[in-house]
Design an enzyme around this catalytic site. Structure first.
Site, short mmCIF file in Angstrom:
data_model
loop_
_atom_site.label_atom_id
_atom_site.label_comp_id
_atom_site.label_asym_id
_atom_site.label_seq_id
_atom_site.Cartn_x
_atom_site.Cartn_y
_atom_site.Cartn_z
CG ASN A 154 40.91 39.44 43.15
OD1 ASN A 154 40.80 40.13 44.17
ND2 ASN A 154 41.80 39.70 42.20
CE LYS A 183 40.36 42.08 40.04
NZ LYS A 183 40.59 42.44 38.65
CG HIS A 218 45.94 40.34 40.70
ND1 HIS A 218 45.76 41.47 39.95
CD2 HIS A 218 44.88 39.53 40.43
CE1 HIS A 218 44.62 41.36 39.25
NE2 HIS A 218 44.08 40.18 39.53
CD GLU A 262 43.58 44.39 39.05
OE1 GLU A 262 43.22 44.24 40.23
OE2 GLU A 262 42.86 44.09 38.07
CD GLU A 280 43.94 36.56 37.39
OE1 GLU A 280 42.78 36.27 37.62
OE2 GLU A 280 44.50 37.57 37.86
N GLY A 322 39.36 42.28 33.39
CA GLY A 322 38.44 43.42 33.50
C GLY A 322 38.14 44.08 32.16
CB SER A 376 36.80 38.75 31.01
OG SER A 376 37.36 40.05 31.09
N GLY A 393 35.32 40.55 38.53
CA GLY A 393 34.01 41.23 38.43
C GLY A 393 32.82 40.34 38.72
P1 PGA Z 1 38.06 39.90 36.05
O1 PGA Z 1 39.32 39.88 37.06
O2 PGA Z 1 37.34 38.58 36.23
O3 PGA Z 1 37.24 41.07 36.49
O4 PGA Z 1 38.63 40.05 34.68
C1 PGA Z 1 40.06 38.71 37.28
C2 PGA Z 1 41.21 38.98 38.23
O5 PGA Z 1 41.85 40.03 38.11
O6 PGA Z 1 41.52 38.17 39.12
#
Ligand code: PGA
Length: 250
Positions: free
Chosen positions: A9, A11, A95, A97, A167, A173, A213, A235
């Site tokens: 992802n 983002k 998601h 977010e 998640e 993140g 993460s 990330g």
């Molecule tokens: P992250 O994001 O690996 O940076 O924690 C995962 C996601 O939001 O899909």
């Protein structure tokens, strides 16, 4: 044996040129990975270019969100028809977010999910609890609600392409990963709840990804769990070497 899926992802990162460069590195590196499915989720503006590069490589491409109508006066949105025409076969829905920054609720996620199924786009339905919800013992009820409402009205026979990602919002993140045991507990709950919604047999084959993460250093412990079939990586998917190290982990 369930499918092993690793989704990146991206983002709101990477210009079209940067997305193409990253996709090329991933395509080159993925040739050596056996038995692993890779899916890339660039920004919508870059998805067409990445899908063209990935054609014939076996790597899937999707978008991070879409609207549920086919077309119309919906400024700023993209439709399932456009997603398919751009060569994208997947969409991330719900998601955290989108839910927490952009105010998407379960009903909106559900409308998008039904639209994806109708158009033959594979939805990656994201579920996950906030830290306060976990601390108040609400994890189970939040996950069950997000699954029941997200999948409301979906015909079990139409859900063959469904993928679910757990998640935990507190792990996204933040550098804090759920321990493999915590993740496994919730994945087992998801598979159990999915059995009610899509049938036992489909639930037993349903790919369940962990996200939050994920890094090359912690992926092995997660994949060792019975109900964790892969990862949705944020990330660490922005660099080909770390994404490929995750996707290639045994
Ligand atoms: P992250 O994001 O690996 O940076 O924690 C995962 C996601 O939001 O899909």
């Amino acid at each position: 044996m369930r499918r092993r899926i690793f989704a990146g992802n991206w983002k709101m990162h990477k210009t079209p040129a940067e997305s193409a460069a990253l996709a090329k590195e991933i395509i080159a590196g993925a040739a050596g990975l056996k038995g692993r499915e890779l899916i890339l989720f660039p920004a919508a503006l870059c998805a067409l270019g990445v899908a063209e590069l990935c054609r014939g490589s076996g790597i899937g491409v999707g978008v991070q969100n879409m609207y549920w109508e086919d077309e119309g006066a919906f400024t700023g949105e993209i439709s399932p028809v456009m997603v398919k025409a751009a060569g994208c076969g997947y969409v991330i829905l719900g998601h955290s977010e989108r839910r927490h920054i952009f105010g998407e609720n379960d009903d909106m996620v559900n409308k998008k999910l039904l639209a994806a199924l109708k158009h033959g786009i594979a939805p990656v339905l994201c579920v996950g609890e906030l830290l306060e919800e976990r601390e108040h013992g609400l994890t189970e009820s939040v996950i069950i609600r997000q699954l029941r409402e997200g999948l409301a009205g979906a015909k079990p026979e139409d859900t063959e392409k469904l993928i679910i990602a757990y998640e935990p919002v507190w792990a996204i993140g933040t550098g804090k990963t759920a321990t493999p045991q915590i993740a496994q507990e919730v994945h087992r709950l998801i598979r159990h709840t999915a059995a009610e919604l899509v049938g036992q047999d489909r639930a037993s084959r349903l790919p369940l990804l962990y996200g939050g993460s994920v890094k090359p250093e912690n992926i092995r412990g997660l994949l060792a769990q019975d109900d964790i079939d892969g990862a949705l990586v944020g990330g660490a998917s922005l660099k080909a070497d770390s994404f490929l190290a995750i996707a290639g982990a045994e």
